[in-house]
Design an enzyme around this catalytic site. Structure first.
Site, mmCIF file in Angstrom:
data_model
loop_
_atom_site.group_PDB
_atom_site.id
_atom_site.type_symbol
_atom_site.label_atom_id
_atom_site.label_comp_id
_atom_site.label_asym_id
_atom_site.label_seq_id
_atom_site.Cartn_x
_atom_site.Cartn_y
_atom_site.Cartn_z
ATOM 1 C CD GLN A 231 23.252 99.099 13.132
ATOM 2 O OE1 GLN A 231 22.066 100.135 12.612
ATOM 3 N NE2 GLN A 231 22.738 98.076 14.149
ATOM 4 C CB SER B 107 18.084 94.588 9.193
ATOM 5 O OG SER B 107 18.093 95.297 10.454
ATOM 6 C CD GLU C 184 20.598 100.349 16.240
ATOM 7 O OE1 GLU C 184 21.039 99.585 16.143
ATOM 8 O OE2 GLU C 184 19.430 100.973 15.092
ATOM 9 C CD GLU D 10 5.606 94.442 19.318
ATOM 10 O OE1 GLU D 10 6.699 94.924 18.574
ATOM 11 O OE2 GLU D 10 4.478 95.377 19.104
HETATM 12 C C1 LIG Z 1 13.739 104.322 10.230
HETATM 13 C C2 LIG Z 1 14.744 102.661 10.068
HETATM 14 C C3 LIG Z 1 15.796 102.633 9.933
HETATM 15 C C4 LIG Z 1 16.788 101.608 9.844
HETATM 16 N N1 LIG Z 1 18.079 101.541 10.000
HETATM 17 C C5 LIG Z 1 18.806 99.785 10.142
HETATM 18 C C6 LIG Z 1 19.885 100.150 9.469
HETATM 19 O O1 LIG Z 1 20.638 100.959 8.905
HETATM 20 N N2 LIG Z 1 20.463 99.011 9.163
HETATM 21 C C7 LIG Z 1 20.080 97.594 10.171
HETATM 22 O O2 LIG Z 1 20.917 96.339 9.727
HETATM 23 N N3 LIG Z 1 18.877 97.747 10.488
HETATM 24 C C8 LIG Z 1 17.836 99.136 10.397
HETATM 25 N N4 LIG Z 1 16.229 98.513 10.539
HETATM 26 C C9 LIG Z 1 16.101 97.524 10.821
HETATM 27 C C10 LIG Z 1 15.334 97.640 12.703
HETATM 28 O O3 LIG Z 1 16.643 96.780 12.618
HETATM 29 C C11 LIG Z 1 14.604 96.141 11.891
HETATM 30 O O4 LIG Z 1 13.715 96.442 11.458
HETATM 31 C C12 LIG Z 1 13.970 95.287 13.589
HETATM 32 O O5 LIG Z 1 15.185 95.125 13.867
HETATM 33 C C13 LIG Z 1 12.365 94.461 13.354
HETATM 34 O O6 LIG Z 1 12.885 93.982 12.420
HETATM 35 P P1 LIG Z 1 11.818 93.424 11.475
HETATM 36 O O7 LIG Z 1 11.716 94.392 11.065
HETATM 37 O O8 LIG Z 1 12.534 92.001 10.651
HETATM 38 O O9 LIG Z 1 10.314 92.646 11.749
HETATM 39 P P2 LIG Z 1 10.490 91.176 12.887
HETATM 40 O O10 LIG Z 1 11.625 90.863 13.641
HETATM 41 O O11 LIG Z 1 10.156 90.327 11.539
HETATM 42 O O12 LIG Z 1 9.182 91.938 13.437
HETATM 43 C C14 LIG Z 1 7.659 91.659 13.168
HETATM 44 C C15 LIG Z 1 6.617 91.824 14.039
HETATM 45 O O13 LIG Z 1 6.874 91.169 14.760
HETATM 46 C C16 LIG Z 1 7.313 90.553 16.291
HETATM 47 N N5 LIG Z 1 8.201 90.094 17.290
HETATM 48 C C17 LIG Z 1 9.472 89.496 16.696
HETATM 49 N N6 LIG Z 1 9.997 89.062 17.283
HETATM 50 C C18 LIG Z 1 9.486 88.290 18.795
HETATM 51 C C19 LIG Z 1 9.510 88.204 19.670
HETATM 52 N N7 LIG Z 1 10.682 87.298 19.736
HETATM 53 N N8 LIG Z 1 8.107 88.570 20.749
HETATM 54 C C20 LIG Z 1 7.302 89.649 20.108
HETATM 55 N N9 LIG Z 1 6.927 89.770 19.150
HETATM 56 C C21 LIG Z 1 7.792 89.491 17.689
HETATM 57 C C22 LIG Z 1 8.336 92.491 15.827
HETATM 58 O O14 LIG Z 1 8.101 93.174 17.264
HETATM 59 C C23 LIG Z 1 6.756 93.438 14.671
HETATM 60 O O15 LIG Z 1 6.350 93.419 14.918
HETATM 61 C C24 LIG Z 1 15.868 100.275 10.856
HETATM 62 C C25 LIG Z 1 14.841 100.176 10.819
HETATM 63 C C26 LIG Z 1 13.620 101.318 10.463
HETATM 64 C C27 LIG Z 1 12.433 100.555 11.277
#
Ligand SMILES: Cc1cc2nc3c(=O)[nH]c(=O)nc-3n(C[C@H](O)[C@H](O)[C@H](O)COP(=O)(O)OP(=O)(O)OC[C@H]3O[C@@H](n4cnc5c(N)ncnc54)[C@H](O)[C@@H]3O)c2cc1C
Length: 393
Positions: free
Chosen positions: A103, A106, A221, A374
């Protein structure tokens, strides 16, 4: 229905076929995904038929469709939004396991705010040329296809300028670099896209309609629970051997996922081992943890029951995910309390051969993957409780 499937299985199960031959037989019969439309390898049966078939396959020692995001996310998305030519080309090899998926949603600057993604695709004749970077892409180091979201219109509002593609991963413009996690595993990747090419025929839905298509993938998902190994112990023969090898390879990526869920199953034994099982405070914490886990299990079963009745994935998915995060964190706290300073030792020096430490450094992922806690709170607030939307900048 059970009788009909048993009869079919008795007549068609042949343990000496190759895994692919067997899965082709299963796909063509419509039993691999009985709830799918009969035109597309299904039998138009209700959603509960899936569990019935899985149970019967397990009981007979036979093998089902492959595990992974191809069957769980990509296929249902393409079934709903893809055109017939694309369905024709990709559904069958996904069902037989010939093609595996990852996928590519991100990005470094777009996770929770997924619609802010900046990877772009520009039209070039019958193809699109893709440039940008993805991250957290589980299994991208070996996948054949990527579910790709890319911006195709920079002038449109952010949700309206995105298109969904099936990206062929094995090409010079796609480079997947594994990322090492703090628990020592490397199950996801950064993916660099440099003039990568994708045929227009691999577009899922209209140009600019990618957000709607992505919501289907995300709903699926959020709604699936723990990844379980198929029950192969009753079977023998070539199909079963090949399926076991396939499962070993698949689970290599997910070896730490049980630890990420908190390993509640280990806490009572651990309390005894470290001589704290009679401590009233420890007992109280363990009882609270087990109660929380039980409530979470029932919520998950309620969600599964709704799915079995054919309802689309709904708010229970978000509640269940949040519940799983709470259980994992509560479990990590109990493990840490019991382990004390030993919880800082990794590998064989640590408690239970380092599993306790692995729990402590894997649990944070539970609150991030598939949408953070969140963000789940926001979804529940807005869609379940009907609270006002959070202010958008
Ligand atoms: C084990 C694992 C496997 C994964 N596999 C995939 C994959 O196969 N393909 C893929 O595309 N992605 C994958 N992901 C990614 C995952 O979907 C993202 O990590 C997730 O959506 C969070 O995005 P970010 O890491 O950019 O954090 P950010 O969006 O940068 O968030 C940082 C912090 O800010 C908070 N925050 C952000 N927006 C808000 C809001 N509006 N209100 C309150 N708080 C907020 C968040 O809760 C978090 O604490 C995976 C993640 C993990 C941990």
């Amino acid at each position: 229905m059970r009788d009909e499937f048993r009869d079919w299985l008795t007549a068609h199960w042949d343990a000496e076929l190759t895994l692919q031959e067997w899965r082709e037989r299963l796909a063509d019969s419509g039993w691999a995904r009985p709830s799918w439309p009969s035109q597309w390898y299904g039998r138009d049966l209700p959603a509960w038929s899936e569990q019935l078939v899985a149970d019967e396959l397990g009981a007979a020692g036979a093998v089902g469709p492959p595990l992974g995001s191809g069957m769980w996310l990509a296929a249902p998305t393409i079934l709903e939004h893809g055109d017939n030519e694309l369905k024709q080309r990709v559904l069958r090899p996904t069902m037989t396991g010939e093609r595996s998926w990852c996928q590519l949603f991100s990005e470094p600057g777009a996770g929770s705010d997924l619609a802010g993604l900046t990877t772009r695709a520009e039209r070039d004749g019958d193809e699109w040329v893709v440039n940008g970077q993805k991250v957290w892409s589980t299994s991208a180091h070996y996948a054949d296809f990527g579910m790709l979201l890319a911006r195709t219109d920079r002038d449109a509002p952010k949700h309206a300028g995105i298109t969904y593609f099936v990206l062929p991963m094995h090409q010079p413009g796609v480079e997947a670099r594994p990322l090492r996690q703090m628990n020592g595993y490397a199950s996801f990747n950064e993916v660099f896209l440099t003039d990568a090419r994708v045929p227009d025929a691999n577009r899922v839905g209209a140009p600019g309609a990618g957000w709607k298509v992505a919501l289907t993938t995300l709903a699926h998902e959020r709604s699936f629970g723990a990844v379980r190994r198929p029950r192969l112990e009753r079977g023998t023969g070539r199909v079963v051997d090949e399926a076991a090898t396939e499962a070993d390879h698949f689970f290599e990526t997910y070896r730490w996922y049980p630890q990420r869920a908190g390993r509640v199953d280990l806490v009572v034994d651990l309390a005894r081992r470290v001589g704290r099982a009679d401590d009233p405070v420890v007992r109280q914490r363990i009882a609270a943890l087990l109660s929380l886990q039980r409530a979470q299990e029932w919520t998950a079963r309620r969600a599964a029951a709704a799915r079995a009745l054919g309802r689309p994935p709904g708010p229970e998915g978000s509640l269940g995910k949040l519940g799983a995060s709470r259980v994992a964190r509560a479990a990590a706290e109990v493990h840490a309390m019991l382990a004390g300073a030993h919880g800082t030792l990794a590998g064989r020096d640590g408690l239970l051969d380092g599993i306790v430490t692995e729990v402590l450094v894997s649990v944070p992922a539970q609150s991030i993957a598939g949408g953070t806690d969140e963000v789940q709170h926001n979804i529940i607030g807005e869609r379940v409780l009907g609270l006002p939307k959070e202010p958008a900048p």
